[in-house]
Design an enzyme around this catalytic site. Structure first.
Site, PDB file in Angstrom:
ATOM      1  N   GLY A  39      43.249  31.438  31.990  1.00 44.01           N
ATOM      2  CA  GLY A  39      42.044  31.463  31.154  1.00 44.01           C
ATOM      3  C   GLY A  39      41.068  30.346  31.465  1.00 44.01           C
ATOM      4  N   LYS A  87      38.839  31.460  36.412  1.00 42.08           N
ATOM      5  CA  LYS A  87      39.059  31.610  37.846  1.00 42.08           C
ATOM      6  C   LYS A  87      38.106  32.659  38.428  1.00 42.08           C
ATOM      7  CE  LYS A  87      43.343  32.243  38.030  1.00 42.08           C
ATOM      8  NZ  LYS A  87      44.304  33.303  38.034  1.00 42.08           N
ATOM      9  N   GLY A  88      37.967  33.756  37.689  1.00 45.06           N
ATOM     10  CA  GLY A  88      37.111  34.849  38.141  1.00 45.06           C
ATOM     11  C   GLY A  88      35.656  34.406  38.236  1.00 45.06           C
ATOM     12  N   ASP A  97      37.776  40.662  35.041  1.00 41.28           N
ATOM     13  CA  ASP A  97      37.236  39.868  36.155  1.00 41.28           C
ATOM     14  C   ASP A  97      36.459  40.709  37.156  1.00 41.28           C
ATOM     15  OD1 ASP A  97      37.862  37.278  35.499  1.00 41.28           O
ATOM     16  OD2 ASP A  97      39.895  37.422  36.277  1.00 41.28           O
ATOM     17  N   ASP A 117      54.144  31.020  38.331  1.00 39.83           N
ATOM     18  CA  ASP A 117      54.612  32.180  37.562  1.00 39.83           C
ATOM     19  C   ASP A 117      55.513  33.030  38.446  1.00 39.83           C
ATOM     20  OD1 ASP A 117      52.896  31.425  35.555  1.00 39.83           O
ATOM     21  OD2 ASP A 117      51.429  33.031  35.873  1.00 39.83           O
ATOM     22  N   GLN A 157      47.897  17.310  38.288  1.00 33.67           N
ATOM     23  CA  GLN A 157      48.679  16.854  39.442  1.00 33.67           C
ATOM     24  C   GLN A 157      49.935  17.708  39.625  1.00 33.67           C
ATOM     25  OE1 GLN A 157      49.549  12.645  39.012  1.00 33.67           O
ATOM     26  NE2 GLN A 157      47.480  12.327  38.270  1.00 33.67           N
ATOM     27  N   CYS A 176      29.320  54.422  22.929  1.00 34.67           N
ATOM     28  CA  CYS A 176      30.501  55.276  22.961  1.00 34.67           C
ATOM     29  C   CYS A 176      30.969  55.619  21.538  1.00 34.67           C
ATOM     30  CB  CYS A 176      31.598  54.626  23.793  1.00 34.67           C
ATOM     31  SG  CYS A 176      32.749  55.837  24.442  1.00 34.67           S
ATOM     32  N   PHE A 221      28.071  55.651  19.374  1.00 37.17           N
ATOM     33  CA  PHE A 221      27.270  56.866  19.528  1.00 37.17           C
ATOM     34  C   PHE A 221      27.856  57.949  18.615  1.00 37.17           C
ATOM     35  CE2 PHE A 221      27.441  61.029  21.695  1.00 37.17           C
ATOM     36  CZ  PHE A 221      26.131  61.300  22.047  1.00 37.17           C
ATOM     37  N   HIS A 257      29.167  53.752  28.510  1.00 38.36           N
ATOM     38  CA  HIS A 257      29.119  52.309  28.228  1.00 38.36           C
ATOM     39  C   HIS A 257      28.067  51.668  29.132  1.00 38.36           C
ATOM     40  CE1 HIS A 257      32.789  51.925  25.748  1.00 38.36           C
ATOM     41  NE2 HIS A 257      33.227  52.951  26.449  1.00 38.36           N
ATOM     42  N   GLU A 316      26.916  48.852  29.206  1.00 40.14           N
ATOM     43  CA  GLU A 316      27.228  47.448  29.541  1.00 40.14           C
ATOM     44  C   GLU A 316      27.943  47.305  30.884  1.00 40.14           C
ATOM     45  OE1 GLU A 316      28.012  48.976  26.809  1.00 40.14           O
ATOM     46  OE2 GLU A 316      30.182  49.012  26.458  1.00 40.14           O
TER      47      GLU A 316
HETATM   48  N1  GLN Z   1      37.466  56.797  20.653  1.00 44.56           N
HETATM   49  C1  GLN Z   1      36.345  57.465  21.237  1.00 44.56           C
HETATM   50  C2  GLN Z   1      36.762  58.501  22.257  1.00 44.56           C
HETATM   51  O1  GLN Z   1      37.848  58.436  22.775  1.00 44.56           O
HETATM   52  C3  GLN Z   1      35.387  56.483  21.833  1.00 44.56           C
HETATM   53  C4  GLN Z   1      35.927  55.773  23.034  1.00 44.56           C
HETATM   54  C5  GLN Z   1      35.213  54.500  23.333  1.00 44.56           C
HETATM   55  O2  GLN Z   1      34.471  53.966  22.526  1.00 44.56           O
HETATM   56  N2  GLN Z   1      35.431  53.959  24.506  1.00 44.56           N
HETATM   57  O3  GLN Z   1      36.022  59.384  22.564  1.00 44.56           O
END
Ligand code: GLN
Length: 574
Positions: free
Chosen positions: A49, A52-53, A106, A183, A228, A423, A426, A550, A552
């Protein structure tokens, strides 16, 4: 017999994919030329955490700026085949690539910094490696040998790196090893890397490690012991770091850097402070100031291939973008969600908001809204949303907090507060509109209440056949057909098609589309050739939009997503 006089290295070059005569086992990747592709390996010590990415992406960006074809790859230690089944609450968001691969967050960082799409070749998990090895074993590809971590599992790992090199004609591959050095989960990766030094030659490799400097509140000073020990562990595995980046809240003192230098044999100028900065996008500059990019170029002996012109141009473009960070204007965005307080679960949403904010010259403050608290009457919608400039209902699954989200949606729709639904957000917008505007009181999604008479959001059998839905999610990049003359059309620069990424199982039930439209809801984006609704908007509202995808996942600092840009513009105006 002549072969016996050859050195190990020569033999290694000769031995084809499988041989039962030699202990060397290095499957040949067709078209692979040793020395053509260089490697930068990025490790984390002390703890996970540390970013690194972000570090790796920043350095990769600097190399890309110089005109190199850069490819990142993340090596995950876990046995899962991908990140699809991981709980974002524990592991951060599941990032979806255009090809539908569900990866670690990442990969999102790399896409944002490098401003390019990645694919399944940029992501590996131990689960994938073991599956491949076991499949080969069943096919008898190991010619009667006992299948071992060394050389067979390590060979599979090396093969993936070389395949990426060939497939993408990469100049430099950035390999990020997940987890922390030491690890058990990543020990096979470390072993493969140690073998790579021998096979590729050290002149083609650069080792970079991140470490952590503890700021001891009690002692009032920075402590380097943990760092270290972490670096020592790396050296015990046969890896001598070339660069050490010290993560810390505050700039790391010279004294601490000296200590790290002594214990690691890394010269002071390559032990750098990577302290907190306002925006992660300032990190490339921090690395450039420390001349780490120049060092990597020198270490990999690729000075002659640097494109100075492209470097200058890219540097200025990034600088111009960062200049917009200096602002005193602020907007507050409310985000509802199940994983409130766990920022990583919504990493891409936060980044996309920041990209749009940066573009419009505003600082984005996030206010988390726990919708279950609204449902339980512990707080009210007015109290939660009274001071926000806009609200986002992000993606989600299941019934927790759903009624609270619908209450928030009613409020923002009626009060003309900018809304962006992603999503699940929506789908929630459709449910709220159906209930409160179309008067379909019991409207719901079959994900929460499959028995309701008005399933406005549902899994549809005919689409199941076409799209192969069912138990699986509709995943990855798809084209979205945009209706001309709508707000979406304006935002997507009046283009008829946009490409966005999906991760969902349910969708708008086509039976209800005429009724929803009659009451004023506009579906401004849909799937080409299928009645799958993908963008909705309310023309009479200041900004009320939702997307089944999405947005984003495709937002980049240099190219913010249009939906977010439109939303942010409306929030700024408010
Ligand atoms: N749960 C909703 C679906 O499967 C929305 C999925 C999401 O928001 N990624 O359609």
């Amino acid at each position: 017999m002549q072969q016996e006089q050859k050195s190990g290295k020569e033999l290694l070059d000769q031995v084809a994919a499988v041989s039962d005569e030699h202990e060397f086992y290095t499957p040949i990747v067709k078209g692979y030329e040793k020395g053509k592709t260089k490697y930068v390996f990025v490790f984390g010590t002390v703890m996970s955490g540390l970013g690194k990415g972000i570090f790796s992406s920043s350095l990769a960006k600097l190399m890309q700026d110089k005109g190199f074809k850069v490819e990142p790859i993340k090596m995950e230690g876990y046995l899962n085949l991908d990140s699809g089944t991981l709980n974002p609450f524990r592991h951060g968001e599941v990032f979806v690539l255009d090809d539908g691969t569900e990866t670690d967050m990442d990969l999102g960082t790399y896409e944002r910094f490098l401003n390019k799409n990645l694919s399944k070749d940029n992501f590996m998990t131990t689960g994938q490696i073991y599956t491949a090895v076991l499949e080969k074993e069943r096919k008898g590809e190991y010619l009667g040998r006992d299948v071992q971590i060394i050389p067979h599992v390590t060979a599979e790992i090396k093969q993936r790196l070389r395949t990426l090199a060939v497939k993408k004609a990469a100049d430099v591959i950035f390999v990020e090893v997940g987890g922390t050095v030491g690890d058990l989960e990543n020990s096979h990766y470390m072993e493969a890397i140690r073998e790579i030094i021998y096979e590729e030659g050290k002149e083609n490799i650069c080792f970079v490690t991140l470490t952590y400097i503890i700021n001891s509140g009690i002692l009032g000073e920075q402590k380097s012991k943990a760092a270290q020990l972490g670096i020592k562990k790396l050296m015990e595995l046969g890896i001598q770091p070339d660069v050490i980046a010290c993560r810390s809240e505050h700039p790391v003192t010279e004294k601490v850097r000296e200590k790290i230098s002594i214990y690691s044999n890394v010269p002071m100028e390559r032990v750098i402070s990577m302290h907190d900065v306002k925006s992660i996008y300032q990190l490339p500059q921090l690395l450039r100031d420390a001349k780490i990019d120049e060092y990597v170029v020198a270490q990999l002996k690729i000075e002659k291939r640097v494109n100075k012109e492209s470097m200058q141009k890219n540097k200025e473009q990034w600088k111009a973008m960062l200049a917009k960070l200096n602002t005193t204007k602020e907007v507050t965005i409310g985000i509802t969600g199940k994983y409130t307080l766990i920022r990583d679960a919504y990493a891409s949403v936060i980044h996309a908001l920041q990209h749009a904010g940066m573009h419009h010259g505003v600082d984005v403050k996030i206010k988390w809204i726990e919708t279950t608290a609204i449902e339980e009457g512990k707080t009210t919608v007015e109290r939660e949303l009274g001071d926000v400039d806009g609200i986002v209902v992000p993606g989600g699954f299941g019934k927790r907090g759903v009624e609270g989200k619908i209450m928030c949606l009613k409020y923002v729709r009626e009060k003309n507060i900018p809304y962006l639904g992603l999503c699940y957000g929506f789908q929630m917008a459709v449910i709220e509109f159906a209930r409160n505007v179309c008067n379909l009181r019991d409207a719901h999604t079959s994900e929460v209440n499959p028995k309701t008479p008005h399933l406005v959001i549902d899994i549809l059998p005919e689409q199941k056949k076409i799209e192969g839905l069912g138990g699986n999610m509709r995943l990855g990049g798809r084209n979205v057909e945009i209706k001309s003359g709508t707000k979406a059309w304006e935002l997507y620069s009046k283009k008829e098609t946009a490409r966005e990424r999906f991760r969902h199982r349910y969708e708008v039930n086509p039976e209800y589309i005429p009724q929803l439209e009659k009451h004023g809801l506009v579906f401004s984006g849909k799937a080409p050739n299928h009645p799958i609704m993908q963008i909705l908007e309310l023309p009479s509202h200041k900004f009320f939009m939702g997307s089944q995808f999405h947005p984003e996942f495709t937002s980049r600092p240099l190219a913010p997503n249009p939906m977010y840009l439109g939303f942010m513009a409306a929030c700024v105006k408010k």
